[in-house]
Design a protein around this motif. Structure first.
Motif, PDB file in Angstrom:
ATOM      1  N   VAL A   1       0.872  -1.170   0.000  1.00 12.98           N
ATOM      2  CA  VAL A   1       0.000   0.000   0.000  1.00 12.98           C
ATOM      3  C   VAL A   1       0.913   1.224   0.000  1.00 12.98           C
ATOM      4  O   VAL A   1       1.939   1.219   0.688  1.00 12.98           O
ATOM      5  CB  VAL A   1      -0.911   0.013   1.249  1.00 12.98           C
TER       6      VAL A   1
ATOM      7  N   GLN B   1       1.371   5.727   0.014  1.00 13.94           N
ATOM      8  CA  GLN B   1       0.770   6.986   0.443  1.00 13.94           C
ATOM      9  C   GLN B   1       1.652   8.125  -0.039  1.00 13.94           C
ATOM     10  O   GLN B   1       2.777   8.310   0.455  1.00 13.94           O
ATOM     11  CB  GLN B   1       0.629   7.019   1.967  1.00 13.94           C
TER      12      GLN B   1
ATOM     13  N   LYS C   1      -1.308  12.795   1.176  1.00  6.08           N
ATOM     14  CA  LYS C   1      -2.471  12.164   0.539  1.00  6.08           C
ATOM     15  C   LYS C   1      -2.914  10.920   1.295  1.00  6.08           C
ATOM     16  O   LYS C   1      -2.345  10.557   2.319  1.00  6.08           O
ATOM     17  CB  LYS C   1      -2.134  11.801  -0.915  1.00  6.08           C
ATOM     18  N   GLY C   2      -3.934  10.250   0.766  1.00  5.92           N
ATOM     19  CA  GLY C   2      -4.489   9.076   1.415  1.00  5.92           C
ATOM     20  C   GLY C   2      -3.794   7.786   1.015  1.00  5.92           C
ATOM     21  O   GLY C   2      -2.828   7.773   0.253  1.00  5.92           O
ATOM     22  N   LEU C   3      -4.324   6.703   1.552  1.00  6.84           N
ATOM     23  CA  LEU C   3      -3.771   5.374   1.298  1.00  6.84           C
ATOM     24  C   LEU C   3      -4.271   4.848  -0.042  1.00  6.84           C
ATOM     25  O   LEU C   3      -5.448   4.987  -0.381  1.00  6.84           O
ATOM     26  CB  LEU C   3      -4.197   4.424   2.414  1.00  6.84           C
TER      27      LEU C   3
ATOM     28  N   TRP D   1      -4.012   1.261  -2.371  1.00 10.66           N
ATOM     29  CA  TRP D   1      -3.589  -0.130  -2.497  1.00 10.66           C
ATOM     30  C   TRP D   1      -2.809  -0.301  -3.805  1.00 10.66           C
ATOM     31  O   TRP D   1      -3.216   0.221  -4.855  1.00 10.66           O
ATOM     32  CB  TRP D   1      -4.816  -1.036  -2.474  1.00 10.66           C
TER      33      TRP D   1
ATOM     34  N   TYR E   1       4.153   0.917   2.143  1.00 13.50           N
ATOM     35  CA  TYR E   1       3.955   0.028   3.282  1.00 13.50           C
ATOM     36  C   TYR E   1       3.709  -1.392   2.787  1.00 13.50           C
ATOM     37  O   TYR E   1       2.936  -1.585   1.834  1.00 13.50           O
ATOM     38  CB  TYR E   1       2.735   0.452   4.095  1.00 13.50           C
TER      39      TYR E   1
ATOM     40  N   LEU F   1      -6.133  -6.030   6.633  1.00  9.92           N
ATOM     41  CA  LEU F   1      -4.683  -5.842   6.709  1.00  9.92           C
ATOM     42  C   LEU F   1      -4.339  -5.585   8.162  1.00  9.92           C
ATOM     43  O   LEU F   1      -4.514  -4.457   8.660  1.00  9.92           O
ATOM     44  CB  LEU F   1      -4.259  -4.682   5.809  1.00  9.92           C
TER      45      LEU F   1
ATOM     46  N   TYR G   1      -9.339   1.734   9.502  1.00 12.96           N
ATOM     47  CA  TYR G   1      -7.977   1.925   9.968  1.00 12.96           C
ATOM     48  C   TYR G   1      -7.813   3.329  10.543  1.00 12.96           C
ATOM     49  O   TYR G   1      -8.462   4.270  10.086  1.00 12.96           O
ATOM     50  CB  TYR G   1      -6.970   1.748   8.815  1.00 12.96           C
TER      51      TYR G   1
ATOM     52  N   TYR H   1      -9.542   5.754   7.873  1.00 13.69           N
ATOM     53  CA  TYR H   1      -9.793   5.287   6.510  1.00 13.69           C
ATOM     54  C   TYR H   1     -10.669   4.036   6.530  1.00 13.69           C
ATOM     55  O   TYR H   1     -10.429   3.118   7.328  1.00 13.69           O
ATOM     56  CB  TYR H   1      -8.490   4.915   5.798  1.00 13.69           C
TER      57      TYR H   1
ATOM     58  N   PHE I   1      -9.476   2.172  -0.847  1.00 14.52           N
ATOM     59  CA  PHE I   1      -9.643   2.901   0.404  1.00 14.52           C
ATOM     60  C   PHE I   1     -10.526   4.120   0.161  1.00 14.52           C
ATOM     61  O   PHE I   1     -10.565   4.669  -0.944  1.00 14.52           O
ATOM     62  CB  PHE I   1      -8.293   3.411   0.918  1.00 14.52           C
TER      63      PHE I   1
END
Lengths: 119, 107
Positions: A37, A39, A43-45, A47, A95, A106, B36, B87, B98
């Motif tokens: 994953v 980032q 910003k956001g996560l 996948w 990550y 996860l 999360y 998230y 996400f």
């Protein structure tokens, strides 16, 4: 302690390649699917990819398909991400994470490794 | 791809407040929804899996609900250590998308 430790992040030029690793410890690595994953800064996560427990099957986000390759060495309890043809938009903290079954959450994450793509 | 939409994108609350964050999937994902928590400079931490199951070690003040397309994360009484970004993520299919995140800030 169950742990994932990433390594390999670096500054790389656009079009370059980089290989990330994720060392797993204190759990039976071969029982789990593994994920990457990322980032981007601020910003956001997002996948990126996953691989099944024996390494025979993998999936990728469209944004990295054909450029990134996920693999694993079950003898060394290590997950890899080979990144080719890198672009500025691949700049991110990467990550690795353990995918639990059957709920597919996860549940264990590494601390992350930073990849910067810039000239 | 399944799109995950969280609301609000950010909120300001006080210690002790009840906080609710919603997550909507663009198609039915059954109960394959995880939450999360991420603090600045840290890796994400699993709070809730399969929509409503509390991850081991997570305080009971966190709860999740929903199924199908609409889900909720609730913090019953906000604690100082709960100020973070949250998230949602669907694990129904790949790509494992996400939500954009909800930043919970101190009022």
């Amino acid at each position: 302690e169950v742990q994932l430790v990433e390594s390999g992040g670096a500054l790389v030029q656009p079009g370059g390649s980089l290989s990330l690793s994720c060392a797993a410890s204190a759990f039976t690595f071969t029982n789990y699917w593994m994920h990457w994953v990322r980032q981007a800064p601020g910003k956001g996560l997002v996948w990126v990819s996953r691989i099944n427990s024996d390494g025979s099957s993998a999936n990728y986000a469209d944004s990295v398909k054909g450029r990134f390759t996920i693999s694993r060495d079950n003898a060394k309890n290590t997950l890899h991400l080979q990144m080719n043809s890198l672009r500025a938009e691949d700049t991110a903290v990467y990550y690795c994470a353990r995918g639990r079954t059957p709920d597919r959450a996860l549940d264990i994450w590494g601390q992350g490794t930073r990849v910067t793509v810039s000239s | 791809d399944i799109q995950m939409t969280q609301s609000p994108s950010s909120l300001s609350s006080s210690v002790g407040d009840r906080v609710t964050i919603t997550c909507r999937a663009s198609q039915n994902i059954s109960n394959y929804l995880n939450w999360y928590q991420q603090k600045p400079g840290k890796a994400p931490k699993l709070l809730i899996y399969t929509a409503s199951s509390l991850q081991s070690g997570v305080p009971s003040g966190f709860s999740g609900s929903g199924s199908g397309t609409d889900f909720t994360l609730t913090i019953s009484s906000l604690q100082p250590e709960d100020f973070a970004t949250y998230y949602c993520q669907q694990s129904y299919t790949t790509p494992r998308t996400f939500g954009q995140g909800t930043k919970v800030e101190i009022k």
